[in-house]
Design an enzyme around this catalytic site. Sequence first.
Site, PDB file in Angstrom:
ATOM      1  N   SER A  37       0.737  -1.161  -0.047  1.00  0.00           N
ATOM      2  CA  SER A  37       0.014   0.041  -0.154  1.00  0.00           C
ATOM      3  C   SER A  37       1.017   1.294  -0.189  1.00  0.00           C
ATOM      4  O   SER A  37       2.171   1.260   0.392  1.00  0.00           O
ATOM      5  CB  SER A  37      -0.711  -0.010   1.356  1.00  0.00           C
ATOM      6  OG  SER A  37      -1.702   1.252   1.453  1.00  0.00           O
TER       7      SER A  37
ATOM      8  N   TYR B 299      -1.715  -0.334  10.837  1.00  0.00           N
ATOM      9  CA  TYR B 299      -1.598  -0.654   9.499  1.00  0.00           C
ATOM     10  C   TYR B 299      -0.446  -0.180   8.519  1.00  0.00           C
ATOM     11  O   TYR B 299       0.038  -1.003   7.975  1.00  0.00           O
ATOM     12  CB  TYR B 299      -3.192  -0.324   8.803  1.00  0.00           C
ATOM     13  CG  TYR B 299      -3.234  -0.262   7.388  1.00  0.00           C
ATOM     14  CD1 TYR B 299      -3.428  -1.884   6.982  1.00  0.00           C
ATOM     15  CD2 TYR B 299      -2.930   0.633   6.650  1.00  0.00           C
ATOM     16  CE1 TYR B 299      -3.770  -1.901   5.321  1.00  0.00           C
ATOM     17  CE2 TYR B 299      -3.039   0.389   5.136  1.00  0.00           C
ATOM     18  CZ  TYR B 299      -3.442  -0.850   4.713  1.00  0.00           C
ATOM     19  OH  TYR B 299      -3.543  -1.242   3.363  1.00  0.00           O
TER      20      TYR B 299
END
Length: 287
Positions: free
Chosen positions: A149, A162
């Site tokens: 990501s 995250y």
Amino acid sequence: MNLTAQQRYPAIDLAGAVVLITGAGRGIGRATALAMAARGARIAVADLDRAAADGVAAEIGSAARAYTLDVRTRPSWDACVAAVTADLGPIDVLVGNAGVMPVAPFLEEPDEVGETTIDVNVWGLIHGMRAVAPAMIERGRGHIVNVASLAGKIAIPGLAVYNASKFAAVGLSSAARLEFADGGVSVSTVLPSAVRTTLTSGLPLGKGLPTVDPEDIAAAVVRTCRTRRAQTPVPGYLAALDLGLALAPEPLIALVRRVVGGNRALTSVDGAGRADYEDRVRSITRT
């Protein structure tokens, strides 16, 4: 002589290749399975949600089989890889896509949710590469794509753990790429911006934050099988992000964050719209 990535690694023809995709029951994983199958690959659709995996395999047809896989455990990986190899043959391409993205202020996120995030997003990749790469290296060819990501490059309030998992995924993939190169096995990382899937449900997208569809990420994953590029951001114009973050002064970065709503994961979450996804993440912390 400096070789390009395409010259350095043995070519992989997706027609007839065996591709194992994790988290393939929905979202990016499903889109990638469909894209790979459209190019003639044989697809191992792996997911913790076996019903979802079965659905995608049925959608593809005879070129796909479904497998139950809990990426958090090495025994589950070993069993899955053994089954795929017996059913379809040696794995040519591994797509490490399974991931979770809980949203909460760092000090309020339960420990068990953070542990699940690390287990899925980091240990899932570690176990996967350790389960699959040795046979690839023994054959002298193979390709691994880890879906990370842009949160592995830029910090986002409300996504601290995250963020940690995706920074780890980027570093892990980069180091493994160096270790596996002499064995003819490439490791690529795809770095999406915000993707329109259940992962981002309830979060305000747009407003300066590039937003893409699962099919965009699938196309990038497929493309790495040809380019073998180390890192592929999606959209591609974000490739300059590393340099921009390194050179821009912190006050300027803070200003940009304010303009684009960089705290939206803390201040603008639609709890009702995100409830189903968060419940699904909490449910796997109990398994």
